[in-house]
Design a protein around this motif. Sequence first.
Motif, PDB file in Angstrom:
ATOM      1  N   SER A  89      88.168-130.684 -33.479  1.00  0.00           N
ATOM      2  CA  SER A  89      89.045-129.691 -32.865  1.00  0.00           C
ATOM      3  C   SER A  89      90.516-130.089 -32.939  1.00  0.00           C
ATOM      4  CB  SER A  89      88.629-129.451 -31.414  1.00  0.00           C
ATOM      5  OG  SER A  89      88.747-130.647 -30.686  1.00  0.00           O
ATOM      6  N   TYR A  91      94.049-130.141 -35.390  1.00  0.00           N
ATOM      7  CA  TYR A  91      94.573-129.119 -36.290  1.00  0.00           C
ATOM      8  C   TYR A  91      94.411-129.538 -37.745  1.00  0.00           C
ATOM      9  CZ  TYR A  91      96.298-127.134 -32.058  1.00  0.00           C
ATOM     10  OH  TYR A  91      96.351-126.581 -30.811  1.00  0.00           O
TER      11      TYR A  91
ATOM     12  N   GLU B 206      93.542-120.352 -32.540  1.00  0.00           N
ATOM     13  CA  GLU B 206      93.092-121.584 -31.888  1.00  0.00           C
ATOM     14  C   GLU B 206      91.607-121.455 -31.523  1.00  0.00           C
ATOM     15  OE1 GLU B 206      95.017-124.315 -30.778  1.00  0.00           O
ATOM     16  OE2 GLU B 206      97.078-123.609 -30.974  1.00  0.00           O
ATOM     17  N   THR B 211      90.132-125.214 -32.140  1.00  0.00           N
ATOM     18  CA  THR B 211      91.136-126.140 -31.618  1.00  0.00           C
ATOM     19  C   THR B 211      91.466-125.830 -30.162  1.00  0.00           C
ATOM     20  OG1 THR B 211      92.816-124.708 -32.552  1.00  0.00           O
ATOM     21  CG2 THR B 211      92.204-126.617 -33.833  1.00  0.00           C
ATOM     22  N   MET B 212      91.020-124.659 -29.699  1.00  0.00           N
ATOM     23  CA  MET B 212      91.274-124.274 -28.314  1.00  0.00           C
ATOM     24  C   MET B 212      90.659-125.292 -27.369  1.00  0.00           C
ATOM     25  SD  MET B 212      92.902-121.829 -27.129  1.00  0.00           S
ATOM     26  CE  MET B 212      93.381-121.336 -25.497  1.00  0.00           C
ATOM     27  N   LEU B 215      92.880-128.102 -27.016  1.00  0.00           N
ATOM     28  CA  LEU B 215      94.123-127.698 -26.351  1.00  0.00           C
ATOM     29  C   LEU B 215      93.892-127.599 -24.840  1.00  0.00           C
ATOM     30  CD1 LEU B 215      96.923-126.951 -27.400  1.00  0.00           C
ATOM     31  CD2 LEU B 215      96.247-124.559 -27.266  1.00  0.00           C
ATOM     32  N   LYS B 229     104.251-120.848 -27.865  1.00  0.00           N
ATOM     33  CA  LYS B 229     103.830-120.036 -28.995  1.00  0.00           C
ATOM     34  C   LYS B 229     104.832-118.937 -29.294  1.00  0.00           C
ATOM     35  CE  LYS B 229      99.047-120.993 -29.382  1.00  0.00           C
ATOM     36  NZ  LYS B 229      98.973-121.303 -30.793  1.00  0.00           N
TER      37      LYS B 229
END
Lengths: 315, 375
Positions: A89, A91, B206, B211-212, B215, B229
């Motif tokens: 996860s 980037y 995301e 990738t969320m 995050l 953003k």
Amino acid sequence: MTPGAAIEVEGLTKSFAGRVVVDRLSLAVPSGRIMGFLGPNGSGKTTTLRMLCGLLTPDSGRGTCLGLDILTEAQRIKRQVGYMTQRFSLYEDLSIVENLDFIGRVFGLAERRRKVSQALDRLGLTARRRQLAGELSGGWKQRLALAACILHEPRLLLLDEPTAGVDPKARRDFWAQIHGLAADGMTVLVSTHYMDEAERCHLIAYIAYGRLLAKGPVAQVIAEAGLSTFTITAAADKVAELADRLTGLPGVDLVAPFGSALHVGGGDREQLLASLAPYRDNPALVWREDSATLEDAFIHLMGKSSDNFSNGPVS
Amino acid sequence: MISGGRLMAMIIKEFVQVRRDRLTFSMMVGIPLMQLVLFGFAINSDPKHLPTAVVDADHGPFGRALVAAMQASAYFAVTGEVDSEAEADRLLVEDRVQFVVNIPPDFSRRVARGERPALLVEADATDPAAMSGALGTLSLLAETALDHDLGGPLASLKASPPPFELRLHRRYNQEASTQFNIVPGLMGVVLTMTMVIMTSLAVTRERERGTMENLLVMPLRPIEVMLGKIVPYVVMGYVQVAVILAAARLVFGVPIVGSVWLLSLGSALFIAANLAVGFTFSTVAKNQLQAMQMSFFYFLPSILLSGFMFPFRGMPRWAQLLGEALPLTHYLRVVRGIMLKGDGVADIAVEAAAMAAILVVVSVIAMLRYRETLD
Ligand SMILES: Nc1ncnc2c1ncn2[C@@H]1O[C@H](COP(=O)(O)OP(=O)(O)OP(=O)(O)O)[C@@H](O)[C@H]1O
Ligand SMILES: [Mg+2]
């Protein structure tokens, strides 16, 4: 709170679309210990880890991580926890160093540059720091992800299958690193499907279908399963036939071929011996009673729990 | 060779995937429906009932007859008589009326004497297309409006030329150039399209790439994520504004009557409002395709109902209300006001306030929708 428990939760429950996925789970992980979190696919390991770090809200239950309430203090927990996701996860369209820099900035690390370059050195990625994360091989991605989640020097690590797809040498390095961190006081809860990794943990917890079935040191979990096991050596072409015949006999809970040997066992020693008796005199077979392995214990537990589950809700 | 079996396998898979994506499915029905409604009922390229103020210094029968005829033509809606030209002028500047009809003193008497007095009509010509129908009717009216009143001894005046001379004075955009109207508007349209699409993909991407999860375990606050953003795109939006303004000036020769700084300020509000709209979409959409569709769904009424393509005054009440809820509607008034009319701070205050209100409401929705967990 039990003194020295880094994680202590009680009655954690989570359901998705009416299906209970984690069922009244209670767990305590002492500070500075490594706990292996095991269980079959879909048993609720990832879901539990997510509830611990505030990514999912439990339907009911309560608990603390590092002394902070998981329901109300998630924001503060996040600062001190490193969570490595099962699926990569970071980037993929950022380079390795850009990913680490981003994380360093979010956590507001003092001496960010030094810590990032240290992490790169440890990984042996300094030369490839400008490569895009998405271009790394699967195993390297895992190693980068681990480096990323310990960058901010968390007090608690939640690792979700961190070594899936990692080669044996790297896995050994990884575990050496984990033990080093634990020696410095970090607590680790790590999910895995590898038995050798489970045996490297101070403690293990075994979950199936959302229920915690066993926990404790490895030896204790094996002992509590109460299994008797035998290894039967036979001619290579006879093993499959023998396995077929033994499977399903009363008291025979597990039958597993290993090359020219067959591993059989069961929880009820009397019944197991009775079922095996007709074969014991066969001169073509060499019998040896041995001690149950962790894998035996898990497969036995899994077999028992699926029985409970089949009369529960179905997906 | 095409194998029927393999082809079927592919077709079935695609169908199942489309069906699973509810939003895409409903958009495929929703977008044509929206277009039908907008084009069928809301849009009117020949607007009627344009607000008109009358300054009647004559108070004679012919002046009144003319006003009545204008009213009857349905193109003009006489909103009231005002006493002074100054007041009429104010109405025009404030965009409250499109036309001001000046009936000079002694108009009736001079018509009766056959002197063909002049009648001055002032028009807000920022959008020339919007008033072409009305102007056509007006010149027709000049010839026939007084016919009924010119009876008896005055009947000879009925014959052409018309009994009075119609003088049209175009305020703003004197050349009646449609480009002058469209190019500033284009700035708003381009910004709407790019800003909304960009941010609507932001959170969705995301989530789609996984990738969320990473995050969300970091100690970032929702407002930090949102602002983080949005800010890069504010910069990009300004680059677009600069490019379009330069092109407007150098290529199309569009004048910039008002202050460029004021325009930048108005643009900042507009860009922020659009980014907030996009961010809200991205908290709703499950994948990037859905985000694109939602942006398109938003873009369509923005173009059609804002007064960019079709005159705002020509739309029915409900469509105007809808249009008022769109930031583009207000931005168009600001841009055209500043560039073509030379509007100052006071003139655009109301429109700016409207954009700010939209920005606040949408941001609140976005913050409420943004999930700090994966539930
Ligand atoms: N977001 C979700 N929506 C619906 N169901 C979910 C969701 N996340 C997990 N589940 C279900 O919850 C159950 C437990 O999933 P979880 O990912 O926790 O298992 P796991 O133990 O991590 O499995 P694995 O070893 O395969 O990683 C599964 O049956 C899964 O289908
Ligand atoms: Mg998992």
